[in-house]
Design an enzyme around this catalytic site. Structure first.
Site, PDB file in Angstrom:
ATOM      1  N   THR A  19      11.401  -4.564 -16.664  1.00  9.17           N
ATOM      2  CA  THR A  19      12.973  -4.822 -16.440  1.00  9.17           C
ATOM      3  C   THR A  19      13.460  -5.121 -15.171  1.00  9.17           C
ATOM      4  OG1 THR A  19      12.925  -2.238 -16.451  1.00  9.17           O
ATOM      5  CG2 THR A  19      13.675  -3.529 -18.552  1.00  9.17           C
TER       6      THR A  19
ATOM      7  N   TYR B  90      20.823   1.069 -26.087  1.00 10.77           N
ATOM      8  CA  TYR B  90      22.303   1.178 -26.424  1.00 10.77           C
ATOM      9  C   TYR B  90      22.239   1.606 -27.992  1.00 10.77           C
ATOM     10  CZ  TYR B  90      26.708  -0.229 -27.350  1.00 10.77           C
ATOM     11  OH  TYR B  90      28.111  -0.434 -27.720  1.00 10.77           O
TER      12      TYR B  90
ATOM     13  N   TYR C 220       7.335   3.350 -22.988  1.00  9.90           N
ATOM     14  CA  TYR C 220       8.132   3.429 -21.628  1.00  9.90           C
ATOM     15  C   TYR C 220       9.345   4.145 -21.926  1.00  9.90           C
ATOM     16  CZ  TYR C 220      10.651   1.488 -17.622  1.00  9.90           C
ATOM     17  OH  TYR C 220      11.522   1.477 -16.519  1.00  9.90           O
TER      18      TYR C 220
ATOM     19  N   ARG D  14      18.394   4.138 -18.329  1.00  6.23           N
ATOM     20  CA  ARG D  14      18.724   2.701 -18.689  1.00  6.23           C
ATOM     21  C   ARG D  14      18.974   2.634 -20.358  1.00  6.23           C
ATOM     22  NH1 ARG D  14      17.902  -1.930 -15.445  1.00  6.23           N
ATOM     23  NH2 ARG D  14      17.037  -1.363 -13.322  1.00  6.23           N
TER      24      ARG D  14
ATOM     25  N   LYS E   1       4.703   4.973 -19.981  1.00 10.53           N
ATOM     26  CA  LYS E   1       5.176   4.975 -18.626  1.00 10.53           C
ATOM     27  C   LYS E   1       6.408   6.313 -18.643  1.00 10.53           C
ATOM     28  CE  LYS E   1       7.697   2.240 -15.285  1.00 10.53           C
ATOM     29  NZ  LYS E   1       8.535   0.907 -15.150  1.00 10.53           N
TER      30      LYS E   1
ATOM     31  N   ILE F 265       3.715   2.842 -12.327  1.00 11.41           N
ATOM     32  CA  ILE F 265       4.102   1.662 -12.492  1.00 11.41           C
ATOM     33  C   ILE F 265       5.363   1.582 -11.622  1.00 11.41           C
ATOM     34  CG2 ILE F 265       5.022  -0.176 -14.083  1.00 11.41           C
ATOM     35  CD1 ILE F 265       3.147   0.628 -16.343  1.00 11.41           C
TER      36      ILE F 265
END
Length: 291
Positions: free
Chosen positions: A49, A112, A138, A143, A166, A208
């Site tokens: 991202t 979302y 992840y 986010r 992650k 990461i």
């Protein structure tokens, strides 16, 4: 071999450099890849991202993946980011994107939609069923708007073809529950640059990183020292990088890291809307920090 053996240390979530007309700047991407590998990162992530993937076309994604393979040229492993909140579409991408030279796929939890824990579990189970490469979960609630709990992560860790995680929740207790109870060969890395050192002390296998784009030498050395248990030597590098990390995330990612890379002469300071460059006041702090 398992991902836990192959992806120890620092992975860099590459930015996508753009020209002033906002086209992808492949020359700058090549410079960035060389800069990061030459300064010690252990692997690269294409289309994370941080690479502004929501604003890239499918053709651009294909071309970026293929260019990254070519430029890396087997020097380090390549992980490819393929995620989204439409499970069917992500499944189609997993079977159509060029993944032959990737070691794994990094897939962010659906954003979302805010699925339940069962929905997150079924989403990843479906992806793992079609992915030609091992899947790295992840979790990034800041986010996505939803958190993947330790229980869900550990449930998924038992699924075939899901080999890593992650973790970017920032919740140390949640991280510790995952680390305590994970399968032995299940990779767990930090998705938070600021707390990578203490998370490695708890048992994580590395990071990461966004910061590794622009501070690859100090950051990756700090991670290597931490993985050896030499926290006394790692700590000064951790605190040296701390202010830099503060600036990277002061307004928006990747606006901060792109500003630093611009000042280092590696890329243009260009982002695609809705993300804009750093405000002038923060950019001046970046310049002062780099001096």
């Amino acid at each position: 071999m398992s991902l836990r053996n192959d992806l120890q240390g620092t992975g860099v979530a590459l930015v996508t450099p753009f020209k002033n007309n906002t086209e992808v700047d492949y020359d700058a991407l090549g410079k960035l890849i060389d800069f990061d590998i030459d300064n010690g990162v252990e692997y690269v992530i294409s289309l994370g991202t941080t690479g502004e993937t929501p604003t890239l076309t499918s053709k651009e994604k294909f071309d970026i993946i293929n260019y990254t393979y070519e430029k890396v040229n087997n020097r380090v492993p390549v992980v490819v980011g393929i995620g989204g909140n439409n499970t069917k579409e992500v499944m189609e991408n997993l079977t159509s994107y060029p993944l032959d030279k990737a070691i794994a796929v990094l897939s962010a939890s659906p954003y979302y939609n805010k699925p339940s824990q069962e929905g997150i579990y079924q989403h990843y189970k479906a992806l793992a069923g079609v992915s030609p490469k091992p899947v790295i979960l992840y979790n990034v609630p800041g986010r996505t708007g939803s958190n993947m709990t330790a229980e869900t992560t550990l449930r998924l860790a038992k699924e075939k073809n899901i080999e890593g995680m992650k973790e970017a929740s920032g919740n140390m207790v949640q991280c510790m529950h995952i680390l305590r109870d994970r399968p032995e060969d299940f990779l767990v890395v930090s998705g938070d640059d600021h707390i990578a050192l203490p998370l490695i002390a708890c048992g994580m296998d590395g990071v990461i990183s966004v910061a590794a784009n622009c501070f690859p030498k100090d950051f990756s050395e700090m991670i290597r020292l931490s993985l050896k248990g030499n926290f006394k030597a790692a700590q000064p590098l951790h605190y040296k990088c701390l202010e830099g990390c503060d600036l990277l995330f002061a307004e928006n990612n990747p606006a901060g890291v792109k500003a630093v890379l611009y000042e280092l002469g590696i890329i243009e300071n260009v982002l695609r809307l809705p993300v804009v460059p750093l405000s002038e006041s923060i950019h001046q702090k970046v310049k002062a920090y780099l001096k």
